[in-house]
Write a protein that holds these residues in place. Sequence first.
Motif, PDB file in Angstrom:
ATOM      1  N   PHE A  41       0.883  -1.167   0.000  1.00  0.00           N
ATOM      2  CA  PHE A  41       0.000   0.000   0.000  1.00  0.00           C
ATOM      3  C   PHE A  41       0.920   1.216   0.000  1.00  0.00           C
ATOM      4  CE2 PHE A  41      -3.093   2.963   1.940  1.00  0.00           C
ATOM      5  CZ  PHE A  41      -4.130   2.787   1.023  1.00  0.00           C
ATOM      6  N   PRO A  42       1.602   1.480  -1.137  1.00  0.00           N
ATOM      7  CA  PRO A  42       2.701   2.455  -1.164  1.00  0.00           C
ATOM      8  C   PRO A  42       2.270   3.893  -0.885  1.00  0.00           C
ATOM      9  CG  PRO A  42       2.326   1.512  -3.343  1.00  0.00           C
ATOM     10  CD  PRO A  42       1.376   0.854  -2.419  1.00  0.00           C
ATOM     11  N   MET A  43       2.930   4.471   0.096  1.00  0.00           N
ATOM     12  CA  MET A  43       2.658   5.843   0.496  1.00  0.00           C
ATOM     13  C   MET A  43       3.961   6.637   0.510  1.00  0.00           C
ATOM     14  SD  MET A  43      -0.590   5.688   1.000  1.00  0.00           S
ATOM     15  CE  MET A  43      -1.166   7.029   1.992  1.00  0.00           C
ATOM     16  N   ALA A  44       3.830   7.955   0.346  1.00  0.00           N
ATOM     17  CA  ALA A  44       4.980   8.862   0.402  1.00  0.00           C
ATOM     18  C   ALA A  44       4.936   9.628   1.716  1.00  0.00           C
ATOM     19  CB  ALA A  44       4.942   9.833  -0.771  1.00  0.00           C
ATOM     20  N   HIS A  45       6.110   9.811   2.330  1.00  0.00           N
ATOM     21  CA  HIS A  45       6.224  10.506   3.606  1.00  0.00           C
ATOM     22  C   HIS A  45       7.344  11.536   3.526  1.00  0.00           C
ATOM     23  CE1 HIS A  45       3.801   7.523   5.949  1.00  0.00           C
ATOM     24  NE2 HIS A  45       4.135   6.787   4.915  1.00  0.00           N
ATOM     25  N   ARG A  46       7.151  12.673   4.203  1.00  0.00           N
ATOM     26  CA  ARG A  46       8.214  13.676   4.318  1.00  0.00           C
ATOM     27  C   ARG A  46       9.249  13.190   5.324  1.00  0.00           C
ATOM     28  NH1 ARG A  46       3.922  17.516   4.400  1.00  0.00           N
ATOM     29  NH2 ARG A  46       4.002  18.727   2.490  1.00  0.00           N
ATOM     30  N   LEU A  47      10.519  13.427   5.015  1.00  0.00           N
ATOM     31  CA  LEU A  47      11.569  13.154   5.986  1.00  0.00           C
ATOM     32  C   LEU A  47      11.785  14.400   6.829  1.00  0.00           C
ATOM     33  CD1 LEU A  47      14.246  11.198   3.956  1.00  0.00           C
ATOM     34  CD2 LEU A  47      12.620  10.328   5.615  1.00  0.00           C
ATOM     35  N   ALA A  48      11.980  14.208   8.114  1.00  0.00           N
ATOM     36  CA  ALA A  48      12.166  15.341   9.007  1.00  0.00           C
ATOM     37  C   ALA A  48      13.483  15.278   9.766  1.00  0.00           C
ATOM     38  CB  ALA A  48      11.010  15.421  10.002  1.00  0.00           C
ATOM     39  N   GLN A  49      13.997  14.078   9.980  1.00  0.00           N
ATOM     40  CA  GLN A  49      15.191  13.945  10.811  1.00  0.00           C
ATOM     41  C   GLN A  49      16.118  12.862  10.281  1.00  0.00           C
ATOM     42  OE1 GLN A  49      12.875  13.293  14.550  1.00  0.00           O
ATOM     43  NE2 GLN A  49      14.470  14.630  15.389  1.00  0.00           N
ATOM     44  N   VAL A  50      17.392  13.046  10.561  1.00  0.00           N
ATOM     45  CA  VAL A  50      18.412  12.028  10.355  1.00  0.00           C
ATOM     46  C   VAL A  50      19.056  11.824  11.716  1.00  0.00           C
ATOM     47  CG1 VAL A  50      20.551  11.436   9.181  1.00  0.00           C
ATOM     48  CG2 VAL A  50      18.795  12.743   7.965  1.00  0.00           C
ATOM     49  N   VAL A  51      18.989  10.596  12.220  1.00  0.00           N
ATOM     50  CA  VAL A  51      19.474  10.304  13.562  1.00  0.00           C
ATOM     51  C   VAL A  51      20.482   9.163  13.492  1.00  0.00           C
ATOM     52  CG1 VAL A  51      18.797   9.528  15.863  1.00  0.00           C
ATOM     53  CG2 VAL A  51      17.285  11.018  14.572  1.00  0.00           C
ATOM     54  N   GLN A  52      21.624   9.355  14.116  1.00  0.00           N
ATOM     55  CA  GLN A  52      22.654   8.316  14.194  1.00  0.00           C
ATOM     56  C   GLN A  52      22.568   7.656  15.557  1.00  0.00           C
ATOM     57  OE1 GLN A  52      26.572   9.025  12.350  1.00  0.00           O
ATOM     58  NE2 GLN A  52      27.352   8.821  14.421  1.00  0.00           N
ATOM     59  N   SER A  53      22.616   6.323  15.568  1.00  0.00           N
ATOM     60  CA  SER A  53      22.503   5.580  16.820  1.00  0.00           C
ATOM     61  C   SER A  53      23.269   4.268  16.690  1.00  0.00           C
ATOM     62  CB  SER A  53      21.016   5.307  17.113  1.00  0.00           C
ATOM     63  OG  SER A  53      20.869   4.675  18.360  1.00  0.00           O
ATOM     64  N   VAL A  54      23.203   3.453  17.712  1.00  0.00           N
ATOM     65  CA  VAL A  54      23.814   2.130  17.713  1.00  0.00           C
ATOM     66  C   VAL A  54      22.694   1.128  17.976  1.00  0.00           C
ATOM     67  CG1 VAL A  54      25.475   0.629  18.867  1.00  0.00           C
ATOM     68  CG2 VAL A  54      26.003   3.049  18.559  1.00  0.00           C
ATOM     69  N   ASP A  55      22.613   0.062  17.154  1.00  0.00           N
ATOM     70  CA  ASP A  55      21.550  -0.918  17.357  1.00  0.00           C
ATOM     71  C   ASP A  55      21.927  -1.934  18.434  1.00  0.00           C
ATOM     72  OD1 ASP A  55      23.201  -2.834  16.197  1.00  0.00           O
ATOM     73  OD2 ASP A  55      22.019  -3.055  14.372  1.00  0.00           O
ATOM     74  N   GLU A  56      21.063  -2.923  18.639  1.00  0.00           N
ATOM     75  CA  GLU A  56      21.270  -3.892  19.722  1.00  0.00           C
ATOM     76  C   GLU A  56      22.495  -4.772  19.539  1.00  0.00           C
ATOM     77  OE1 GLU A  56      18.628  -5.478  16.589  1.00  0.00           O
ATOM     78  OE2 GLU A  56      18.465  -3.721  17.843  1.00  0.00           O
TER      79      GLU A  56
ATOM     80  N   TYR B 255      19.272   6.540  10.967  1.00  0.00           N
ATOM     81  CA  TYR B 255      17.842   6.427  10.708  1.00  0.00           C
ATOM     82  C   TYR B 255      17.336   7.685  10.017  1.00  0.00           C
ATOM     83  CZ  TYR B 255      17.981   2.504  13.929  1.00  0.00           C
ATOM     84  OH  TYR B 255      18.277   1.314  14.543  1.00  0.00           O
ATOM     85  N   LEU B 256      16.520   7.486   8.984  1.00  0.00           N
ATOM     86  CA  LEU B 256      15.836   8.581   8.310  1.00  0.00           C
ATOM     87  C   LEU B 256      14.401   8.533   8.817  1.00  0.00           C
ATOM     88  CD1 LEU B 256      17.141   7.962   4.683  1.00  0.00           C
ATOM     89  CD2 LEU B 256      18.160   9.382   6.478  1.00  0.00           C
ATOM     90  N   ALA B 257      13.981   9.562   9.528  1.00  0.00           N
ATOM     91  CA  ALA B 257      12.671   9.539  10.181  1.00  0.00           C
ATOM     92  C   ALA B 257      11.698  10.488   9.516  1.00  0.00           C
ATOM     93  CB  ALA B 257      12.828   9.905  11.654  1.00  0.00           C
ATOM     94  N   GLU B 258      10.443  10.063   9.471  1.00  0.00           N
ATOM     95  CA  GLU B 258       9.399  10.943   8.962  1.00  0.00           C
ATOM     96  C   GLU B 258       9.038  11.970  10.033  1.00  0.00           C
ATOM     97  OE1 GLU B 258       5.301   9.497   8.565  1.00  0.00           O
ATOM     98  OE2 GLU B 258       6.000   7.651   9.478  1.00  0.00           O
ATOM     99  N   GLY B 259       8.350  13.020   9.620  1.00  0.00           N
ATOM    100  CA  GLY B 259       7.931  14.051  10.561  1.00  0.00           C
ATOM    101  C   GLY B 259       6.857  13.548  11.504  1.00  0.00           C
ATOM    102  N   ARG B 260       6.612  14.312  12.555  1.00  0.00           N
ATOM    103  CA  ARG B 260       5.636  13.914  13.564  1.00  0.00           C
ATOM    104  C   ARG B 260       4.265  14.541  13.332  1.00  0.00           C
ATOM    105  NH1 ARG B 260       8.444  14.494  19.303  1.00  0.00           N
ATOM    106  NH2 ARG B 260       7.392  12.572  19.801  1.00  0.00           N
ATOM    107  N   ASP B 261       4.204  15.554  12.473  1.00  0.00           N
ATOM    108  CA  ASP B 261       2.917  16.230  12.284  1.00  0.00           C
ATOM    109  C   ASP B 261       2.012  15.421  11.360  1.00  0.00           C
ATOM    110  OD1 ASP B 261       3.128  17.159   9.454  1.00  0.00           O
ATOM    111  OD2 ASP B 261       4.802  18.310  10.248  1.00  0.00           O
ATOM    112  N   GLU B 262       0.740  15.772  11.365  1.00  0.00           N
ATOM    113  CA  GLU B 262      -0.256  15.017  10.603  1.00  0.00           C
ATOM    114  C   GLU B 262      -0.076  15.135   9.098  1.00  0.00           C
ATOM    115  OE1 GLU B 262      -3.874  18.265  10.624  1.00  0.00           O
ATOM    116  OE2 GLU B 262      -3.607  16.960  12.351  1.00  0.00           O
TER     117      GLU B 262
END
Length: 96
Positions: free
Chosen positions: A32-47, A54-61
Amino acid sequence: MTSPEMTVGELVDLLSGCDRNGLVRQAMNPFFPMAHRLAQVVQSVDETGQLVVYLAEGRDENSQLGHLPPEATVALAWHGPVQAPPRRPRRAADRN
């Protein structure tokens, strides 16, 4: 053996061939392909201790923009090209 995951370097290489003035969006969900705005790039360490960006979408509606264009779903190989079925001649109404 190549990794199934993309590295930051590979992403930078892919982005270097794109127009720098283009908008950045994230395509999600092949079924069910959808398009999302990117809002953040976050660097972290996984388990496992692996560095991950991580490329994260925005939090707004308005972060989910709607359906992905069909051309994009075909280019991503999520869907095959679709053609309209051939038109059949119309039948005349029976006026008895």
